[in-house]
Scaffold this active site. Structure first.
Site, short mmCIF file in Angstrom:
data_model
loop_
_atom_site.label_atom_id
_atom_site.label_comp_id
_atom_site.label_asym_id
_atom_site.label_seq_id
_atom_site.Cartn_x
_atom_site.Cartn_y
_atom_site.Cartn_z
N LYS A 1 51.33 41.94 61.03
CA LYS A 1 50.79 43.25 60.67
C LYS A 1 49.60 43.57 61.57
O LYS A 1 49.07 42.70 62.24
CB LYS A 1 50.31 43.22 59.22
CG LYS A 1 51.44 43.15 58.21
CD LYS A 1 50.86 43.29 56.82
CE LYS A 1 51.87 43.02 55.74
NZ LYS A 1 51.24 42.87 54.43
N HIS B 1 44.63 40.48 44.36
CA HIS B 1 44.92 39.08 44.71
C HIS B 1 44.16 38.16 43.76
O HIS B 1 44.70 37.18 43.25
CB HIS B 1 44.45 38.76 46.13
CG HIS B 1 45.22 39.44 47.23
ND1 HIS B 1 44.61 40.17 48.21
CD2 HIS B 1 46.55 39.47 47.51
CE1 HIS B 1 45.51 40.63 49.06
NE2 HIS B 1 46.70 40.23 48.66
N ARG C 1 53.19 43.89 41.84
CA ARG C 1 52.48 45.09 41.41
C ARG C 1 53.40 46.10 40.74
O ARG C 1 53.04 46.76 39.80
CB ARG C 1 51.85 45.80 42.63
CG ARG C 1 50.63 45.14 43.14
CD ARG C 1 50.34 45.62 44.53
NE ARG C 1 51.30 45.06 45.46
CZ ARG C 1 51.13 45.01 46.77
NH1 ARG C 1 50.06 45.54 47.30
NH2 ARG C 1 52.03 44.47 47.54
N SER D 1 46.02 45.66 50.50
CA SER D 1 45.04 45.51 51.58
C SER D 1 45.13 46.68 52.56
O SER D 1 44.12 47.16 53.07
CB SER D 1 45.27 44.19 52.31
OG SER D 1 45.16 43.11 51.42
P1 ADP Z 1 51.99 39.59 52.40
O1 ADP Z 1 51.83 40.20 53.76
O2 ADP Z 1 52.57 38.22 52.44
O3 ADP Z 1 52.64 40.47 51.37
P2 ADP Z 1 49.52 40.17 51.07
O4 ADP Z 1 48.17 39.64 51.37
O5 ADP Z 1 49.74 41.63 51.21
O6 ADP Z 1 50.49 39.34 51.98
O7 ADP Z 1 49.94 39.73 49.60
C1 ADP Z 1 50.00 38.39 49.19
C2 ADP Z 1 50.61 38.34 47.81
O8 ADP Z 1 49.78 39.01 46.89
C3 ADP Z 1 51.98 39.02 47.70
O9 ADP Z 1 52.74 38.33 46.76
C4 ADP Z 1 51.64 40.38 47.18
O10 ADP Z 1 52.73 40.96 46.47
C5 ADP Z 1 50.50 40.03 46.25
N1 ADP Z 1 49.61 41.15 46.01
C6 ADP Z 1 48.99 41.93 46.89
N2 ADP Z 1 48.22 42.85 46.28
C7 ADP Z 1 48.38 42.64 44.96
C8 ADP Z 1 47.90 43.28 43.77
N3 ADP Z 1 47.11 44.34 43.82
N4 ADP Z 1 48.28 42.77 42.60
C9 ADP Z 1 49.12 41.70 42.55
N5 ADP Z 1 49.63 41.08 43.59
C10 ADP Z 1 49.26 41.54 44.80
#
Ligand code: ADP
Length: 187
Positions: free
Chosen positions: A45, A21, A96, A133
């Site tokens: 979630k 992130h 990703r 996460s």
């Molecule tokens: P959501 O539940 O909305 O997907 P996340 O916290 O999992 O929330 O992710 C928020 C954003 O960050 C999303 O666009 C996700 O694709 C992106 N994201 C999560 N992990 C990574 C990573 N390792 N690299 C790039 N983008 C990421």
């Protein structure tokens, strides 16, 4: 003509925030004048940290790393409604892998169709291409070393939280006998 001021929101669960992130946020800081990290409150979630805790951890990082133009808050309901409320020009999302593209494509198309807002995608650096996460929470609960994938203060909070969760689970087990009856004495 002067350069347009661009405000972006970066919505997500951030449970907890990872270096993946942060990589997207750092890249986004170079593109946008203002970037609001928006922690979703909707309980979709299995959540480990409360929205308030997630906001607090991110605020600490913003402060520690002196991330200029970046702020964090939580929001309820639809992302597009929140974006409109904040007068955001774009929604930022991270990518990703190709697997992410399919879901994100649908989401971006829907958001554009219902609210006319554009989504900007930023690809993470290869080293975080597998970081999520969910995976972080699983690896941490098994005692794996995550120091390369999440910031130190987040890692410490995560370890503390998992320890507390384990302790609570152990306590609730000892209060229930094999028949599933609660054995805790009433005082
Ligand atoms: P959501 O539940 O909305 O997907 P996340 O916290 O999992 O929330 O992710 C928020 C954003 O960050 C999303 O666009 C996700 O694709 C992106 N994201 C999560 N992990 C990574 C990573 N390792 N690299 C790039 N983008 C990421």
């Amino acid at each position: 003509m002067g350069k347009k001021f661009v405000r972006a929101i970066f919505p997500g669960s951030f449970d907890p925030i990872t270096n993946g992130h942060l990589d997207v946020i750092n890249r986004g800081m170079k593109l946008f004048d203002e970037l609001i990290i928006a922690v979703g409150r909707s309980p979709v979630k299995n959540q480990l940290f409360t929205p308030e805790e997630r906001v607090e951890m991110i605020a600490e990082l913003i402060h520690q790393r002196r991330m200029r133009g970046v702020s964090v808050e939580s929001f309820d309901g639809l992302t597009v409604e929140y974006a409109a409320k904040k007068k955001a020009d774009v929604i930022l999302r991270g990518l990703r892998s190709l697997t992410d593209v399919q879901y994100e494509f649908q989401l971006a198309m829907t958001n554009r169709a219902v609210a006319g807002i554009e989504t900007v995608f930023i690809m993470t650096s290869e080293q975080y291409g597998f970081t999520s996460s969910t995976l972080i929470r699983e690896v941490a609960s098994l005692g794996g070393d995550l120091s390369n994938l999440i910031p130190e203060n987040i890692y410490n909070r995560l370890k503390q939280r998992l320890k507390k969760a384990k302790h609570e689970a152990r306590n609730s087990k000892s209060e229930t006998n094999t028949n599933g009856q609660n054995t805790k004495r009433k005082t």
